[in-house]
Design an enzyme around this catalytic site. Sequence first.
Site, short mmCIF file in Angstrom:
data_model
loop_
_atom_site.label_atom_id
_atom_site.label_comp_id
_atom_site.label_asym_id
_atom_site.label_seq_id
_atom_site.Cartn_x
_atom_site.Cartn_y
_atom_site.Cartn_z
N ASP A 31 42.33 44.61 33.60
CA ASP A 31 41.88 45.07 32.28
C ASP A 31 40.44 44.63 32.01
O ASP A 31 40.01 43.59 32.51
CB ASP A 31 42.84 44.49 31.22
CG ASP A 31 42.78 45.26 29.92
OD1 ASP A 31 42.11 46.31 29.84
OD2 ASP A 31 43.42 44.80 28.95
N HIS A 48 34.68 51.25 35.49
CA HIS A 48 35.74 51.56 36.47
C HIS A 48 35.18 51.52 37.90
O HIS A 48 35.85 51.06 38.82
CB HIS A 48 36.38 52.91 36.17
CG HIS A 48 37.11 52.94 34.85
ND1 HIS A 48 37.91 51.90 34.43
CD2 HIS A 48 37.16 53.87 33.86
CE1 HIS A 48 38.42 52.19 33.24
NE2 HIS A 48 37.97 53.37 32.87
N LEU A 142 48.65 42.15 54.67
CA LEU A 142 48.93 42.35 53.25
C LEU A 142 49.30 43.80 52.94
O LEU A 142 48.73 44.73 53.53
CB LEU A 142 47.69 41.96 52.44
CG LEU A 142 47.76 42.17 50.94
CD1 LEU A 142 47.36 40.90 50.20
CD2 LEU A 142 46.86 43.30 50.49
C1 FPP Z 1 41.72 48.94 32.30
O1 FPP Z 1 40.49 48.62 31.73
C2 FPP Z 1 41.51 49.56 33.60
C3 FPP Z 1 41.99 50.77 33.98
C4 FPP Z 1 42.82 51.63 33.12
C5 FPP Z 1 41.67 51.34 35.29
C6 FPP Z 1 41.72 50.40 36.46
C7 FPP Z 1 41.00 51.03 37.55
C8 FPP Z 1 40.15 50.43 38.39
C9 FPP Z 1 39.89 49.00 38.44
C10 FPP Z 1 39.41 51.29 39.30
C11 FPP Z 1 39.79 51.42 40.69
C12 FPP Z 1 41.06 50.98 41.18
C13 FPP Z 1 41.46 51.22 42.45
C14 FPP Z 1 42.76 50.75 42.92
C15 FPP Z 1 40.62 51.96 43.38
P1 FPP Z 1 40.08 49.33 30.37
O2 FPP Z 1 39.32 50.54 30.69
O3 FPP Z 1 41.28 49.55 29.52
O4 FPP Z 1 39.15 48.26 29.73
P2 FPP Z 1 38.92 47.98 28.18
O5 FPP Z 1 40.21 47.42 27.67
O6 FPP Z 1 37.82 46.99 28.19
O7 FPP Z 1 38.54 49.27 27.55
#
Ligand code: FPP
Length: 254
Positions: A31, A48, A142
Amino acid sequence: MAEQSRDELLKKLMAEVDPKNIPAHIAIIMDGNGRWAKKKGQPRVFGHHEGARRVKNIVRFCNDIGVKHLSLYAFSIENWLRPSLEVSTLMRLFSTYIIKERDGLDAENVRFEFCGRRESMPPKVMEELDRIVASLKHNTGLVLTVCINYGGRAEIVDAVKSIISKGYKPEDITEELISQNLYCADILPDVDLMIRTSGEMRTSNFHIWRGAYSELYFTPALWPEFDSVEMVKAILAYQNRERRFGMTSEQVQE
Ligand code: FPP
């Protein structure tokens, strides 16, 4: 903190780690990408992309220290409600990232799995993910499980549907049978350590069945800031907990 002292800190913390008590399955709620991007004055998708870069380091580090399973909450069933540009960027990012990293994962003996509801996934993305899963099946290091279009409740609903479709009767239903019908049932064990970054203290529908007895660890670090030092801190916190599984402290120490 300067790169040098971060490395020194990692070495110092690693000396405290008990190599015989590494959590076998670590699950991470990644997150804070959006907030990290906002702090830098950038659009959310920038966060992201940086978050995806972070994945590589953490996978390598976990593999090196002997973690068997790493599952990453990359996209929840509820995330479809996000702005369409963000959703399409994320979907594209998942397949391009995995394609780009495929050879590196293979060289490091990492296996790859998809965990989530396959229906309603974009067919092209699903096709690419399936291809990579098949091509890394032979690896024995892993297991990296990426949870996309995943919801813990949906997983249980789907397990129940699968059990009914196989003709089981109410008296046949056991916890074991439900476990056997979860996504990736023959691969993924219960979660030992669940980590959530960005200071939020919720598990948000992630691995609710497998995580029933997992140790929870919350850190204020945003996902793009989560490095090996942060991971070792989480592992040390885990190693300082006493896992009782409903028993008394005396029973566990016997
Ligand atoms: C939450 O942060 C994150 C996500 C919904 C996406 C997670 C994706 C990645 C880390 C990208 C790539 C992953 C892989 C496996 C290639 P948020 O956007 O909700 O953050 P915020 O709460 O600060 O808005």
